[in-house]
Design an enzyme around this catalytic site. Sequence first.
Site, mmCIF file in Angstrom:
data_model
loop_
_atom_site.group_PDB
_atom_site.id
_atom_site.type_symbol
_atom_site.label_atom_id
_atom_site.label_comp_id
_atom_site.label_asym_id
_atom_site.label_seq_id
_atom_site.Cartn_x
_atom_site.Cartn_y
_atom_site.Cartn_z
ATOM 1 N N GLU A 49 -6.655 -7.948 -0.649
ATOM 2 C CA GLU A 49 -7.106 -7.917 0.749
ATOM 3 C C GLU A 49 -8.557 -7.480 0.826
ATOM 4 O OE1 GLU A 49 -4.903 -5.448 3.412
ATOM 5 O OE2 GLU A 49 -2.977 -5.981 2.512
ATOM 6 N N CYS A 83 11.381 16.023 3.864
ATOM 7 C CA CYS A 83 12.690 16.244 4.493
ATOM 8 C C CYS A 83 13.699 16.823 3.508
ATOM 9 C CB CYS A 83 13.198 14.924 5.056
ATOM 10 S SG CYS A 83 13.730 13.776 3.778
ATOM 11 N N GLU A 107 0.820 -1.214 0.000
ATOM 12 C CA GLU A 107 0.000 0.000 0.000
ATOM 13 C C GLU A 107 0.860 1.273 0.000
ATOM 14 O OE1 GLU A 107 -2.765 -0.463 3.263
ATOM 15 O OE2 GLU A 107 -4.146 -1.570 1.988
ATOM 16 N N HIS A 125 -8.747 -7.155 14.484
ATOM 17 C CA HIS A 125 -9.157 -7.246 13.074
ATOM 18 C C HIS A 125 -9.707 -8.629 12.769
ATOM 19 C CE1 HIS A 125 -8.987 -6.643 8.729
ATOM 20 N NE2 HIS A 125 -8.722 -5.365 8.960
HETATM 21 C C1 GLA Z 1 -4.319 -2.774 4.873
HETATM 22 C C2 GLA Z 1 -2.968 -3.430 5.013
HETATM 23 C C3 GLA Z 1 -2.988 -4.654 5.861
HETATM 24 C C4 GLA Z 1 -3.874 -4.477 7.068
HETATM 25 C C5 GLA Z 1 -5.245 -4.077 6.613
HETATM 26 C C6 GLA Z 1 -6.208 -3.935 7.750
HETATM 27 O O1 GLA Z 1 -5.039 -3.162 3.796
HETATM 28 O O2 GLA Z 1 -2.354 -3.704 3.795
HETATM 29 O O3 GLA Z 1 -1.670 -4.946 6.254
HETATM 30 O O4 GLA Z 1 -3.331 -3.501 7.882
HETATM 31 O O5 GLA Z 1 -5.154 -2.843 5.970
HETATM 32 O O6 GLA Z 1 -7.493 -3.608 7.326
#
Ligand code: GLA
Length: 649
Positions: A307, A161, A154, A358
């Site tokens: 994800e 800086c 992500e 989570h």
């Molecule tokens: C993101 C991250 C994961 C996790 C999820 C939780 O998508 O890539 O590592 O932290 O959020 O929702």
Amino acid sequence: MSPDLQDATRGRLLFGGDYNPEQWPPPVWAEDVRLMREAGVNLVTVGVFAWAALQPAPDRFTFGWLDTVLGLLHDGGIGVALATPTASPPPWLGHRHPDTLPQWPDGGRRTYGARNHYCPCAPAYRRAALDISTAVAARYGDHPALRIWHIGNEYGTACHCKHCAHRFRGWLRARYGDLDGLNAAWGTAVWSQHYGAWTEVLPPGRAQYIGNPAQELDYQRFVSDMLLECFVAERDVVRAHSPTVPVTTNFMDWYRTIDAWRFAAHEDFVSLDTYPDPNDPAAAMLGAMSKDVVRSLGGGRPWLLMEQSPGAASWRPVATPKRPGLNRLWSMQAVARGADGVLHFQWRASRQGAERAHGAMVPHAGPDSRVFREICALGRELAGLVDVPGTTVPAGVAIILDWDAWRAVELEHQPHAGFRYVDRLTEYYAPLWRDNVTCDFARAEGPLGGYRLVLVPSLYQLTAAAAANLTAYVAAGGTLVMGPFSGVADPDERIFTGGWPGLGLLELFGVRVEEHWPLPDDAPLAVASAELGDFTAAGWAEWTEACGADVVAQVRGGPLDGRAMVLRHRLGAGTAWYVATLPEPDALHRLLARVCADAGVRPVLPGLPPGVEAVRRGDRVFLLHHDDGRVEIRPVTPSASAAAIPAVP
Ligand code: GLA
């Protein structure tokens, strides 16, 4: 030829999730593999946050545990998306090299102890990231379990800086050539901002008053480019070791910091992390939109849902889990909209750390749980969709998505501080989704000829190439609808003069906008239209002058009395509509239904009950029922096999 997702799927939809074995003792690993097999998992993402576990000190690598884990997975027939673990540097890096920690615009530094704490320009970070990526790639580049390289995680951290300042100057030099070019582009004649030496030029910081919008815009572009450099550098490392393994990184939905079009061009396939809110009545539509965006970013080819949460997303203030059946439903929505795999965050629920609350495929309750039973059922179901992998999703409509227009329209001190780019796109997407009209997203400067209809809900910033492309599209017979506050500024954030939309679009739409007229929320606009029915609009209007276009709707009463708000203009073989306001949802729905009918755009299936989503993929039509209760659907096109996915199984 570079590899693609099909090299990883090998004809089967992928199913699994993020697997973080470093959080668990070895006996759990064997149980994990057993349960993965039970659930039909065939791919897990490993190592995303394992940098410290793999390199606990600068000169010490500890790969033994990962050797064991990958061996267990391989023996269990489970493939691996192996990450370069560079999204979360270990504390030793920040401790030894504090300059790798990102700096806020006000000069303060973020600390380690969370994740994503790296400056994309810090040489020490770049070196360390390449070292660990090289070590991982060298060790596992030909591992038989390896199916995908997952770079970083992500991308999206911005820093301000001294390293960034240095690279920013180089980036500006490449863009503008010299200081004269920079001063002209940034309009530094305003407020005595003229730069006389490159060393004076800085990233936008915490200043006394409103900053320079062109400087801010360039910095946003620059940050995206620096993060892309990080991605490309690691991609090249893993490619050198395994040229036949496809490479991706995971996009967040609607994340302005990185220009996903530019990233996608450097990936072998694209992937998405998406977490619609189960409490949001619009979640199904928003989820569909994100999935259509990512498919489009990947050029329509199959993509990977990297994800989603099987349950709650713990970063929400109220982390309600998904109700029974919802994970299946949204998973099938991904498959219907072009995904060749459904992965989750995460496999086993963490007992500690920031994400201990989570959702996970194996929740804290263990495998004897509703969630795990649903995961197993989903795994079985996906395994049965053998005709799906590799197929594509046809769409007759394109919605223009443009990062620069997004960034620029949301700069400070625009006429309406609440004008949100994604809201504009959503307003146009939602009625089409409800009518089961499939949309792609496209670039304003990209090929549009394959679409019967192109929607441009918002294009504040306009390039000459985009203006020419849109005009040519209409002239050749296309239908185009453009929303308000479009065609206003050039890529340097220089406002066009002489009326909007600029760069010749005034002739395309047959309308000249003289003034923008933002409105407070509590001052709705009454709009009269014989063709569409009278409606109200809110938030935004314009002082328009029709010059060639037919007036379809006009303001009734108030200072804008008589001003055209919806106009239709024939040009060449096509039609261009301009909408100068933000009509209430039902009115926009009527307008777009009308435009679709005129343009010959048809729903996937007509006359479906409300709450039923229909998407064609390959030879299948997926029917997804998002509301409670039962619905009866007939007839289904005889040639299409239909999979009805109810919200509650
Ligand atoms: C993101 C991250 C994961 C996790 C999820 C939780 O998508 O890539 O590592 O932290 O959020 O929702």
